[in-house]
Design a protein around this motif. Structure first.
Motif, mmCIF file in Angstrom:
data_model
loop_
_atom_site.group_PDB
_atom_site.id
_atom_site.type_symbol
_atom_site.label_atom_id
_atom_site.label_comp_id
_atom_site.label_asym_id
_atom_site.label_seq_id
_atom_site.Cartn_x
_atom_site.Cartn_y
_atom_site.Cartn_z
ATOM 1 N N THR A 88 2.114 6.631 3.392
ATOM 2 C CA THR A 88 1.746 5.923 2.157
ATOM 3 C C THR A 88 0.424 6.428 1.594
ATOM 4 O O THR A 88 -0.091 5.843 0.649
ATOM 5 C CB THR A 88 1.610 4.408 2.407
ATOM 6 O OG1 THR A 88 0.697 4.206 3.494
ATOM 7 C CG2 THR A 88 2.944 3.777 2.752
ATOM 8 N N SER A 121 0.387 2.518 -7.774
ATOM 9 C CA SER A 121 -0.081 2.096 -6.455
ATOM 10 C C SER A 121 -1.220 2.976 -5.971
ATOM 11 O O SER A 121 -1.166 4.201 -6.057
ATOM 12 C CB SER A 121 1.052 2.153 -5.432
ATOM 13 O OG SER A 121 0.522 2.018 -4.123
ATOM 14 N N GLU A 178 -2.447 2.583 -2.667
ATOM 15 C CA GLU A 178 -2.317 2.867 -1.240
ATOM 16 C C GLU A 178 -1.112 2.206 -0.579
ATOM 17 O O GLU A 178 -0.808 2.518 0.562
ATOM 18 C CB GLU A 178 -3.596 2.446 -0.508
ATOM 19 C CG GLU A 178 -4.018 1.000 -0.795
ATOM 20 C CD GLU A 178 -5.425 0.677 -0.266
ATOM 21 O OE1 GLU A 178 -6.138 1.613 0.104
ATOM 22 O OE2 GLU A 178 -5.776 -0.507 -0.229
ATOM 23 N N HIS A 179 -0.428 1.319 -1.261
ATOM 24 C CA HIS A 179 0.709 0.634 -0.636
ATOM 25 C C HIS A 179 2.004 1.408 -0.784
ATOM 26 O O HIS A 179 2.905 1.282 0.045
ATOM 27 C CB HIS A 179 0.886 -0.775 -1.208
ATOM 28 C CG HIS A 179 -0.266 -1.681 -0.920
ATOM 29 N ND1 HIS A 179 -0.391 -2.923 -1.472
ATOM 30 C CD2 HIS A 179 -1.361 -1.519 -0.127
ATOM 31 C CE1 HIS A 179 -1.519 -3.487 -1.033
ATOM 32 N NE2 HIS A 179 -2.118 -2.660 -0.234
ATOM 33 N N GLY A 180 2.100 2.202 -1.841
ATOM 34 C CA GLY A 180 3.316 2.989 -2.053
ATOM 35 C C GLY A 180 4.296 2.317 -2.999
ATOM 36 O O GLY A 180 3.964 1.329 -3.672
#
Lengths: 472, 472
Positions: free
Chosen positions: B152, B427, B429-431
């Motif tokens: 991610t 996003s 960093e969460h994807g």
């Protein structure tokens, strides 16, 4: 390579219509320089037309025309490449980005600069400093275009601390081979939003799309920097000091290595004898050149003391502080002259810019020098000790081109195989172009190579963009 | 999604043969946790089998079997994702990497650590410190696996100074959907050797291949760090200070923002009241939390003084130095508890982690809070002021799931559109997983989205790996 059509007078008229007659060159108006980069030994090929578009719309119109008519297009920046990446192997159109040379905007709140791809590195670096910023990537060739730097993920001297060009690309505008325009990335520092097409474009050497605008990250310009020359008896001893410097948390901006022969040549060529050859009666065989930067002079001095201690423990004869700005300029001018010096002394030149793990540099240099001797080829080398990126030159004088290439190719094969064995990469910053394609295939293997070709196919189904390069 | 075959008893026997009977779960032995990540609101789907391979060879054997029999495979690490990325939408095999949990080797000369993908971030971070190193990426969820972090491109608190997980991946071993094993990248700092398959894998959320080993870059652990709380009347004033801090060259490790309501909730939930709510008689409405690090305490103090001056000019009530290690731990514990606090207070949760340019944070927060009010949805938020990555939560209590989702989806649509308008990313960093696919398509456009799908097709022609995610 695919089958292409020839440029007809009608198509040339359309190109003139797009970019203006003065910016579309054909026939004898095309300078021979457009047939190669800085390594003509890898072959020269004249394009049928050179176009110099002014903006994204013109590039898009050119690509729509080329795509509809199946005409090959090869992108070219400043032409300072070293692997034949901008050589128009299939003829057709050479698309030169150098009229797109504007620095468009500084964004101080979000710390980036928006530029066209034809801005030269030296101009961007100087202009950024005038605005209080540093553009950290610092490849040796300062006249290269920023578009070319991104297309080869150029690295340079400061990569040890600041990373390579890849790390500074926030966003770009790209014209696809079809003429469609994409905006990749955004001017933000984090993203996890699908496969990174931005990172795919970086280092793709003009084979997937044409970069027409770039947003490059900046940092506040460090207030102070200081350079140091550590002199050693030999290259093995010099290189062994490098991991110790990195481990000590000195966070150097750069760690370059130099062998004595090239320092002597450079001194003779430039008349600049700033790098000492004898220290306290000891003949110097090799050097490392370290730069520390920061905002606090005292704190840099403290790191400098630690550097000198590490140097002494590692067998350095001396750690020479380069204090005067004039001396600093002279040292870096000597370092920057290395390739020019080699070129001046050499009739035929073949080169590699492999990367090996830092603790394998000395082993690789020993191997390549031995291999040179075995094959009767003079080897010259210098490079980036801090990141293992080595510039290795096979030099030939008083020999026919073909005979030289036969020898140098033997050396290259052996050296790339050794590089693989040591866990290295084919190229640190010059790229693959057409000169290094087979070495890339050997290094990554057939499965990965065919993935590269599939990606090329997805972006450029007709294969019209920069044919014959990287993986196609 | 493609048409798949069902797992037969014969195939399950083969899976048991590969990983051992204890490491192949079916039927009622499968824990319900395997049907979702931390956001079950996006839907739950049970796999038909869970396999826990021990190494690359076992993963390769599983994929050969799955590929030959057209069985879908969804990779899962610690299951701490927030976008449904590891939910086995098509059933089939859930391949859990958590048995591959070894830290294999520290290479001090070349500054990297070799790990298996199932090592948890907290374990790697702590172990690296014991070896004198820092592993810089610091996402809030410390129990996530390092393989998941890479998949991610997790960012976290320290991205302002140190970048995201992408910047620390030197090399990886990947099993392709076909079962073929690739080694991507090398343990070197520079490369320009063909399109970067390594960077394509980073952030690909288990859709292109299965990461079975990683070489992650380390840095020498900074000797000192200090945290500071700057308190402000409101979020606009707080956020306006951020570009000034960055421009001043203070090089902060992190700059987080916090609004008063979440600080109050956190204080109540944890019993830890370390963050002041009234300063010199002024009610605090928002805060920024800054950490400076380095090797020289005096030099950090000097930067701290500049930080306080900038804070004062920017309207901070105070710059509180967090000196005691216990206080520092308490402040960061309060910050780390934010999501837990929100979860504890909330029945239904929907979330986004957009990134916007730093100077657009306040505008975006104003917009999202207004949109929440308009739609009768409680909005909670916190995040990374230094890089514009915002964690925004739609919270619902005393409402049916479907009714809540209808409202929160309206908020999400409006917010992602606003994010696009401000030049942001879906996003940070969460994807994307399956929950954010349509927002990704809107953000990047159809042409780029279809390039993503073509890349997926090149890696996974049968579409068996993590179906229904990112772009497929």
């Amino acid at each position: 390579m695919a089958e292409y059509n020839q440029l007809t007078p009608e198509l040339i008229a359309e190109l003139e219509n797009i970019v203006g007659g003065d910016n579309c060159l054909t026939g004898e108006d095309i300078n021979e320089d457009y047939s190669h980069d800085e390594m003509p030994i890898y072959g020269t090929h004249m394009p049928d037309a050179v176009v110099l578009p002014a903006n994204t719309d013109e590039v898009s119109a050119i690509m729509k025309l080329a795509s509809a008519n199946n005409i090959p297009v090869t992108v070219r920046g400043a032409g300072t490449g070293l692997v034949g990446g901008s050589t128009p192997l299939a003829g057709g159109i050479a698309l030169c980005t150098m009229r797109m040379d504007k620095i468009l905007e500084y964004d101080e709140n979000n710390l980036f600069v928006r530029v066209q791809p034809g801005v030269r590195l030296c101009d961007l670096a100087a202009d950024a400093i005038d605005h209080g910023f540093m553009y950290p990537p610092d490849p040796g060739e300062k006249t290269g275009s920023i578009g070319g730097n991104v297309s080869t993920n150029a690295g340079g001297m400061r990569a040890v601390k600041y990373g390579t060009t890849r790390d500074y690309v926030l966003a770009m505008t790209v014209v696809l081979p079809s003429g469609e325009v994409l905006r990749l990335g955004r001017e933000v520092a984090k993203t996890s939003s699908g496969y990174s097409l931005l990172h795919l474009m970086v280092g793709s050497e003009g084979t997937l799309g044409i970069i027409t605008e770039l947003s490059m990250k900046l940092i506040p310009n460090p207030k102070e920097d200081m350079s140091f020359i550590l002199s050693f008896s030999d290259i093995q001893t010099a290189i062994a000091a490098v991991p110790k410097i990195k481990l000590a948390g000195l966070n150097p901006q750069s760690i370059e290595f130099m062998e004595r022969d090239i320092v002597d040549s450079s001194a003779e060529y430039t008349g600049n004898k700033i790098i000492p050859t004898v220290v306290d009666g000891n003949e110097c065989g090799a050097y490392i050149l370290v730069t520390l930067d920061g905002n606090d002079e005292d704190e840099i001095f403290q790191r400098a003391e630690t550097l000198a201690e590490i140097g002494e423990e590692a067998g350095a004869f001396d750690t020479l502080v380069i204090e005067h700005p004039a001396d600093k300029a002279a040292v870096w001018a000597a370092r920057s002259a290395f390739l020019t010096v080699i070129e001046a002394e050499t009739e035929h030149l073949d080169e590699m810019d492999v990367v090996v793990p830092v603790d394998k540099i000395a082993e690789f240099l020993g191997f390549i020098h031995d291999t040179g001797v075995e094959n009767d080829v003079l080897i010259r080398s210098f490079g980036h000790a801090g990141d293992g990126n080595l510039h290795i030159y096979c030099c030939g004088n008083n020999i026919e081109r073909e005979a030289f290439l036969e020898k140098s190719t033997r050396v290259m094969h052996a050296a790339y195989a050794k590089c693989n064995e040591l866990g290295g990469q084919v190229s640190g910053e010059h790229g693959i172009g057409h000169a290094k394609k087979e070495y890339l295939r050997e290094s990554v293997g057939d499965t990965a190579f065919s993935l590269l070709s599939s990606i090329k196919q997805a972006f450029d189904p007709k294969g019209i963009l920069n044919p014959g390069k990287v993986c196609n």
